[in-house]
Motif scaffolding. Structure first.
Motif, PDB file in Angstrom:
ATOM      1  N   TYR A 148     -38.852 -36.303  37.310  1.00 44.62           N
ATOM      2  CA  TYR A 148     -40.222 -36.769  37.040  1.00 44.62           C
ATOM      3  C   TYR A 148     -40.355 -38.284  37.214  1.00 44.62           C
ATOM      4  O   TYR A 148     -41.386 -38.861  36.879  1.00 44.62           O
ATOM      5  CB  TYR A 148     -40.651 -36.376  35.616  1.00 44.62           C
ATOM      6  N   LEU A 196     -38.923 -32.296  42.036  1.00 42.94           N
ATOM      7  CA  LEU A 196     -38.949 -31.162  41.114  1.00 42.94           C
ATOM      8  C   LEU A 196     -38.549 -29.875  41.840  1.00 42.94           C
ATOM      9  O   LEU A 196     -37.808 -29.046  41.301  1.00 42.94           O
ATOM     10  CB  LEU A 196     -40.345 -31.020  40.490  1.00 42.94           C
ATOM     11  N   TYR A 234     -34.899 -29.890  42.096  1.00 43.09           N
ATOM     12  CA  TYR A 234     -34.288 -29.583  40.801  1.00 43.09           C
ATOM     13  C   TYR A 234     -34.319 -28.064  40.561  1.00 43.09           C
ATOM     14  O   TYR A 234     -33.303 -27.463  40.188  1.00 43.09           O
ATOM     15  CB  TYR A 234     -35.015 -30.322  39.652  1.00 43.09           C
TER      16      TYR A 234
END
Ligand code: HEM
Length: 365
Positions: free
Chosen positions: A161, A175, A178
């Motif tokens: 983030y 993201l 991830y």
């Protein structure tokens, strides 16, 4: 002339290079050990400071505030234990009776000025005081699972983030990367995508997510998770409508509700069966586990955090009374050390910055 009884002058000690090395090593040992445990000798090792840094980079000015769940409001009330928990744990606040509570509702954001619509995860933290100075602190979230199973995962998810300086926003690809690397996080993201939004802290279930161990009067151990289950009915609201609400709608709603009476949650302990994971908060336990309603939390009054009774409390999940022990969940010691770091920072910062927003920018000399 020297008196005959005087002792001959002591010769300066002679040290070989090897003994000098050994003495130097012995003298440095405590600080080397400290540096090792703090992670400074191994820069690649994750430290509480690294996690605090990455949590502090999520927009807004976190100085003087909690580095996670930064926007919140204090509450006071009490826990009415019904006595059912006393067969499971010797913790004194589970014996039938009434125990004072200082708590905090919050949203899981880094920016203390964030709009309430930014907080997908809401939270409740409690400190329950028992007789004999015993305390039970618990910080619980409104999601039914946690996003990560260990501190490294927490660090990587938070880093995803990070604000991209080119756009002023987090990089959406970070993201995605991830999530591709961390399938264990999918149950959390599925919840975040599909769970209803509501306008109030009052209708949320708040869960410990981490497992703990209750020790009963016979010394038997019972792995458990616990949750605060609301007695306020849930009213789902479309996300577009949530985004149009005033930025502090959760706090305003709480104060309005409490003006016409207390709010109540049932505290329910869920007992694990052999084989249920106690070391992985990304995994739910099957629904058919035994649930024991051990009493009610009654929230009576709310106070702004700036000068409220929760401001200087650290809801460290390892502050436990006798009768409740940590499980083998690796998140618990990680949380404890990072919360302490966050607390130390915000307490020190508070000495240099007024907590009143209009004075916050000016450090005192
Ligand atoms: C390694 C994992 C985690 C890290 C590094 C972390 C980090 C933090 C930090 C730095 C704070 C602010 C502490 C303070 O200044 O007082 C915080 C607050 C909080 N965390 Fe975590 N957290 C982790 C896992 C969890 C989990 C598993 C839960 C599940 C329930 C949770 C729930 C909360 C709540 C409810 C608060 C707010 C407490 C309050 O109102 O003061 N956290 N967390």
């Amino acid at each position: 002339m020297a008196e005959p009884s005087e002792k001959p002058a002591r010769k300066p000690a002679q040290f070989s290079p090897r003994s000098i090395f050994l003495i130097a090593l012995a003298a440095a040992a405590p600080s080397l050990a400290f540096a090792y445990t703090a992670g400074w000798l191994y820069p690649q090792k994750l430290t509480p400071g690294m996690i605090i840094d990455v949590l502090s980079r999520r927009g807004g000015d976190p100085i003087g505030h909690r580095r996670n769940h930064a926007k919140g409001i204090c509450f006071t009330g009490h826990f009415e234990a019904n006595g059912a928990g006393a067969a499971l744990t010797t913790a004194p606040m589970f014996a039938a009776g009434s125990y004072p509570v200082t708590g905090r509702f919050a949203i899981a954001v880094g920016n203390p000025e964030a709009a309430d619509s930014a907080g997908r995860v809401r939270s409740m933290a409690i400190r329950v005081l028992g007789p004999g100075g015993e305390e039970w602190r618990s910080a619980m979230n409104s999601s039914p699972v946690f996003a990560v199973s260990n501190a490294q995962g927490f660090y990587e998810l938070t880093a995803a983030y990070d604000i991209d300086p080119a756009t002023g926003k987090p990089d959406p690809q970070a993201l995605q990367r991830y999530m591709a690397a961390h399938p264990e996080s999918l149950p959390f993201f599925n919840w975040a995508r599909t769970a209803p939004w509501t306008k109030t802290f009052a209708d949320q279930t708040y869960s410990s997510l981490n497992a703990f161990v209750f020790v009963d009067p016979a010394g038997e151990k019972h792995p458990v998770r616990w949750a605060m289950q609301p007695t306020t009915a849930q009213e789902p609201v479309p996300l577009e409508d949530i985004a149009k609400l005033p930025p502090d709608f959760l706090e305003q709603d709480l104060k309005t509700r409490l003006a016409s009476g207390p709010l109540r949650w049932h505290l329910v302990a869920t007992l694990a069966q052999p084989g249920d994971p106690t070391n992985d908060a990304t995994k739910v336990w099957p629904d058919e586990r035994r649930h024991v309603d051990v009493g009610d939390l009654i929230v009576e009054a709310a106070e702004d955090e700036a000068d409220g009774p929760c401001r200087d409390l650290n809801y460290d999940p390892l502050i436990l009374p006798e009768g409740i022990k940590p499980s083998d969940d690796p998140l618990l010691p990680a949380r404890s050390s990072v919360y302490a770091h966050s607390f130390d920072l915000r307490a020190a910062e508070a000495q240099h910055y007024s907590r009143l927003p209009e004075k916050k920018a000016e450090p005192t000399p």
